[in-house]
Design an enzyme around this catalytic site. Structure first.
Site, PDB file in Angstrom:
ATOM      1  CD  GLU A  40     -16.362   0.896  -1.970  1.00  0.00           C
ATOM      2  OE1 GLU A  40     -16.095  -0.225  -2.332  1.00  0.00           O
ATOM      3  OE2 GLU A  40     -17.331   1.494  -2.518  1.00  0.00           O
ATOM      4  N   PRO A  41     -13.858  -0.194   3.417  1.00  0.00           N
ATOM      5  CG  PRO A  41     -13.569  -0.089   5.241  1.00  0.00           C
ATOM      6  CD  PRO A  41     -13.996   0.802   4.751  1.00  0.00           C
ATOM      7  N   GLY A  42     -12.835  -3.628   4.412  1.00  0.00           N
ATOM      8  CA  GLY A  42     -13.152  -5.266   4.227  1.00  0.00           C
ATOM      9  C   GLY A  42     -11.680  -5.779   5.416  1.00  0.00           C
ATOM     10  CB  CYS A  93      -7.562 -35.475  -2.741  1.00  0.00           C
ATOM     11  SG  CYS A  93      -8.131 -36.301  -1.872  1.00  0.00           S
ATOM     12  CD  GLU A  94      -7.257 -30.066  -5.781  1.00  0.00           C
ATOM     13  OE1 GLU A  94      -6.048 -29.260  -6.288  1.00  0.00           O
ATOM     14  OE2 GLU A  94      -8.100 -30.101  -6.617  1.00  0.00           O
ATOM     15  CE1 TYR A 134     -12.695 -10.406   0.529  1.00  0.00           C
ATOM     16  CE2 TYR A 134     -11.028  -9.780   1.940  1.00  0.00           C
ATOM     17  CZ  TYR A 134     -11.681  -9.002   1.276  1.00  0.00           C
ATOM     18  OH  TYR A 134     -12.482  -7.755   0.902  1.00  0.00           O
TER      19      TYR A 134
HETATM   20  N1  LLP Z   1     -15.106  -2.378  -2.759  1.00  0.00           N
HETATM   21  C1  LLP Z   1     -14.664  -3.203  -3.494  1.00  0.00           C
HETATM   22  C2  LLP Z   1     -15.474  -2.446  -4.604  1.00  0.00           C
HETATM   23  C3  LLP Z   1     -14.032  -4.097  -3.677  1.00  0.00           C
HETATM   24  O1  LLP Z   1     -13.902  -5.365  -5.303  1.00  0.00           O
HETATM   25  C4  LLP Z   1     -12.983  -4.967  -2.446  1.00  0.00           C
HETATM   26  C5  LLP Z   1     -12.905  -5.961  -1.750  1.00  0.00           C
HETATM   27  C6  LLP Z   1     -13.047  -4.184  -1.365  1.00  0.00           C
HETATM   28  C7  LLP Z   1     -14.209  -3.010  -1.338  1.00  0.00           C
HETATM   29  C8  LLP Z   1     -12.810  -4.599  -0.101  1.00  0.00           C
HETATM   30  O2  LLP Z   1     -11.506  -4.532   0.130  1.00  0.00           O
HETATM   31  P1  LLP Z   1     -10.399  -4.497   0.685  1.00  0.00           P
HETATM   32  O3  LLP Z   1     -10.786  -3.823   1.663  1.00  0.00           O
HETATM   33  O4  LLP Z   1     -11.315  -6.028   2.023  1.00  0.00           O
HETATM   34  O5  LLP Z   1      -9.211  -4.825   0.167  1.00  0.00           O
HETATM   35  N2  LLP Z   1     -10.411 -12.558  -1.744  1.00  0.00           N
HETATM   36  C9  LLP Z   1      -9.371 -11.567  -1.707  1.00  0.00           C
HETATM   37  C10 LLP Z   1      -9.494 -10.345  -1.496  1.00  0.00           C
HETATM   38  C11 LLP Z   1     -10.520 -10.026  -2.386  1.00  0.00           C
HETATM   39  C12 LLP Z   1     -10.733  -8.175  -2.628  1.00  0.00           C
HETATM   40  C13 LLP Z   1     -11.724  -8.037  -3.335  1.00  0.00           C
HETATM   41  N3  LLP Z   1     -12.416  -6.814  -3.617  1.00  0.00           N
HETATM   42  C14 LLP Z   1      -7.285 -12.103  -0.767  1.00  0.00           C
HETATM   43  O6  LLP Z   1      -8.501 -12.970   0.135  1.00  0.00           O
HETATM   44  O7  LLP Z   1      -6.601 -11.864  -0.310  1.00  0.00           O
END
Ligand code: LLP
Length: 426
Positions: A286-288, A355-356, A383
């Protein structure tokens, strides 16, 4: 002092040509003038380039990449990944609707998150998703009941909390005992026996996601071993586990970070899986961030320069509502001019109009700029827009996707009418 040179995370899709910054075959100054700022610009080649090492690592395996769309859920971005064969990791019914609107397949969707509502479960069951990644025993009971009420059987995996430290920012650590995510690994076997006893559920896998912006292989290897130990115990107790899902979390280079390449990481993990006899199992990830983070930049205009006794401020038209990561996680994003003007550089705190005092985008940055110049905030594909808000009644930015020399507007700038839709005077 002149500006120190920086490496451009996202190269080779970002380049400097004749003193201007380009994404693929498109000059960013031209985009800033044409579409206004703040403007998110994504490179399709960069996204597909980030996906390629995962595809290479899994070639010949029974594996599926599920893009964790919370990183960037623009329909145009989802479409690129759907067309490249990806499934999706979702965390809400809204995200499922986006997948379907972008042409993604429900049967390649997995549904994570600690707080799924009954309505979201129903929506996902009707759509026919591949798997619910369940995060508590209470959720198992509710999901079974909802499935029975729809005349369906819900495919489930349990998210294991392996208590492994991903060595990242505390807000994006998810696999430690104190985190709200998953079922503690000591309780996982009991969870599976319970799941297997419920009439509305069918166990199809096990999953684990320990955190985000992980920059070494060690935590993954530790989590993998813990998950495989569990699979052995659960299968010995009579519950087969058809697929193994290792979540996302691989970091990117924001500021000299050196995460392993996705293929190098997976070569190590697959070697461990093979050694333990699990190499032929169906694998899911599950890469994001690692798919989109360095595929995007945010263009912004310098509104004012404000010299001060202690600090000089460079006030830009993008703010914490567009780029929330610095305020939320003290995150670093490179900030570079779109056109080199040469001359003396000054050290600035680069801040937005909100304004922060927390509304800063970069601190102590050497820049040679004047009001009216354009800057690019780098590594802004993940993100940023997906976490953007309307704070201070600021419309969310427009987004364009570059493909070679073609520019697709994938989201129009949000208007005031968009923002006030649905509001009523008393
Ligand atoms: N799978 C699950 C269950 C997750 O909770 C997440 C991210 C991912 C996959 C994807 O993770 P990644 O490959 O993107 O690291 N907003 C924060 C990051 C929050 C991540 C939440 N979960 C930031 O900007 O650093």
């Amino acid at each position: 002092m002149t500006m120190p040179p920086i490496d451009l995370p996202g190269a080779p899709f970002l380049s400097q040509r004749q003193g201007h910054l380009w994404v693929e075959e498109v000059c960013l100054s031209t985009l800033a003038h044409q579409y206004g700022t703040p403007l998110f610009v994504y490179s399709k080649a960069a996204m597909l380039g980030a996906l390629a090492p995962y595809q290479k690592a899994f070639a010949g395996r029974d594996a599926q990449v599920h893009y964790a769309m919370k990183a960037n859920s623009a329909l145009g971005v989802l479409q690129v990944f759907a067309q490249a064969g990806c499934g999706f990791d979702i965390v809400s019914g809204g995200e499922l609707s986006r997948v379907l609107a972008a042409g993604g397949q429900a049967n390649k969707v997995i549904f994570s998150g600690v707080g799924k509502t009954r309505a979201e479960m129903r929506q996902a069951l009707e759509a026919g998703i591949a798997c619910f990644n369940v995060e508590s025993e209470a959720e198992l009971d509710v999901l079974s009941a909802v499935a029975l009420s729809c005349g369906k059987v819900a495919p489930v995996s349990i998210r294991v909390n392996p208590n492994v430290d991903p060595q990242t920012h505390p807000y994006i650590s998810t696999g430690l005992k104190g985190n709200k995510f998953g079922i503690a690994h000591e309780d996982t076997l009991r969870g599976y026996l319970h799941a297997a006893s419920l009439p509305g559920l069918k166990v199809v896998g096990i999953d684990c996601h320990i955190g985000s912006q992980i920059t070494s292989a060690g935590p993954y290897l530790d989590a993998l071993d813990k998950v495989l130990d569990l699979v052995e115990a659960i299968e010995a107790a009579g519950v087969p586990i058809p697929h193994l899902d290792f979540g996302g979390g691989l970091g990117i280079n924001y500021n000299g970070d050196t995460p392993p390449a996705a293929d190098a990481l997976w070569a190590q993990l697959l070697a461990r899986l093979d050694a333990r006899g699990f190499g032929k199992r169906r694998l899911m990830i599950e890469p994001g961030r690692s798919l989109v983070g360095n595929a995007g930049v945010c263009l912004t205009e310098v509104l004012y320069l404000k010299p001060g006794e202690q600090k000089n401020f460079c006030i830009i038209d993008a703010a914490m509502n567009d780029l929330p990561r610095p305020a939320m996680y003290q995150a670093f994003h490179h900030i570079v001019p779109l056109a080199q003007r040469g001359g003396e550089a000054t050290v600035y705190d680069v801040v937005g109009p909100v304004c922060e005092s927390g509304d800063w985008i970069g601190r102590d940055r050497w820049l040679s700029v004047q009001a009216g110049d354009h800057l690019a905030v780098l590594s802004a594909g993940a993100y940023c827009m997906s976490m953007a808000s309307n704070y201070n009644t600021r419309g969310r930015a427009a987004e364009v996707l570059v493909d070679g020399d073609k520019v697709h507007v994938i989201r129009e700038r949000e208007t005031l009418a968009d923002q006030m839709r649905g509001e009523r005077l008393i």
